[in-house]
Motif scaffolding. Structure first.
Motif, PDB file in Angstrom:
ATOM      1  N   THR A   1       6.833  -7.392  -4.125  1.00  0.00           N
ATOM      2  CA  THR A   1       5.500  -7.287  -4.736  1.00  0.00           C
ATOM      3  C   THR A   1       4.565  -8.382  -4.217  1.00  0.00           C
ATOM      4  OG1 THR A   1       6.270  -8.560  -6.646  1.00  0.00           O
ATOM      5  CG2 THR A   1       6.326  -6.161  -6.819  1.00  0.00           C
ATOM      6  N   LEU A   2       5.065  -9.595  -4.055  1.00  0.00           N
ATOM      7  CA  LEU A   2       4.225 -10.670  -3.509  1.00  0.00           C
ATOM      8  C   LEU A   2       3.842 -10.377  -2.067  1.00  0.00           C
ATOM      9  CD1 LEU A   2       2.856 -13.401  -3.847  1.00  0.00           C
ATOM     10  CD2 LEU A   2       5.023 -14.481  -3.221  1.00  0.00           C
TER      11      LEU A   2
ATOM     12  N   TRP B   1       1.060  -7.917  -2.138  1.00  0.00           N
ATOM     13  CA  TRP B   1      -0.203  -8.536  -2.522  1.00  0.00           C
ATOM     14  C   TRP B   1      -0.778  -9.387  -1.382  1.00  0.00           C
ATOM     15  CZ3 TRP B   1      -3.341  -7.600  -6.466  1.00  0.00           C
ATOM     16  CH2 TRP B   1      -2.828  -6.922  -7.578  1.00  0.00           C
ATOM     17  N   LEU B   2       0.075  -9.968  -0.564  1.00  0.00           N
ATOM     18  CA  LEU B   2      -0.398 -10.825   0.520  1.00  0.00           C
ATOM     19  C   LEU B   2      -0.967 -10.049   1.707  1.00  0.00           C
ATOM     20  CD1 LEU B   2       2.308 -13.629   0.668  1.00  0.00           C
ATOM     21  CD2 LEU B   2      -0.037 -13.827  -0.122  1.00  0.00           C
TER      22      LEU B   2
END
Length: 172
Positions: A117-118, A121-122
């Motif tokens: 998920t990170l 998002w990045l």
């Protein structure tokens, strides 16, 4: 006459120190970590059996340092002195100015945070930050890579130091 020549050479050397860029270069794929002031100083971190050692050239004279080898002499503890309290605003101004003095010639990074998920998002953040000299990528395969080429001049840092000290003395 010889004194004029020596003073002239000293002034040329000081101008060289202030105007030539200091180069910080990092390339993790090739294990190259370098700090150099062209013609005067060069330091390279070289991976080794231990962790690494530092190879330094000063005016083309090589030195080798192994920072993690044990030293035999014992350090003496010094008595603790009380420090004077200072205002902190000058330090923040100085740090802002120092950051403006650094020029990023090239920044490439390819990272994986091990969090899907990170990473997701990045991806849009990195695509918005990317430019001519900056290329940031996120991968989902566990690869890590950094290439960084930063340059600054000692003259610019000295100018920022003088400017912030002058402002902190005469503006309060």
């Amino acid at each position: 006459m010889i004194w004029y020549l020596l003073i002239l050479l000293l002034l040329i050397f000081l101008c060289w120190l202030l105007l030539v860029p200091v180069i910080i270069y990092t390339h993790t794929d090739r294990n190259r970590y370098l700090l150099t002031l062209p013609g005067i100083f060069r330091a390279v971190l070289i991976p080794d059996k231990g962790l690494f050692y530092i190879r330094v050239w000063v005016f083309f004279i090589p030195f080798k340092f192994r920072p993690f080898e044990g030293r035999k002499e014992k350090r003496r503890s010094k008595p603790i002195r009380k420090k004077k309290k200072r205002r902190g605003f000058g330090n923040i101004r100085m740090m802002k100015g120092a950051l403006r003095a650094f020029r990023v010639r090239r920044l490439e990074a390819d990272i994986d945070t091990d969090d899907f998920t990170l990473n997701a998002w990045l991806v849009p953040v990195f695509s918005m930050v990317n430019g001519e000299n900056i290329k940031l990528q996120v991968n989902f395969e566990g690869h890590h890579f950094l290439l960084l080429d930063v340059r600054f001049t000692l003259g610019a840092l000295l100018w920022i130091l003088i400017k912030t000290k002058y402002e902190s003395i005469f503006n309060h």
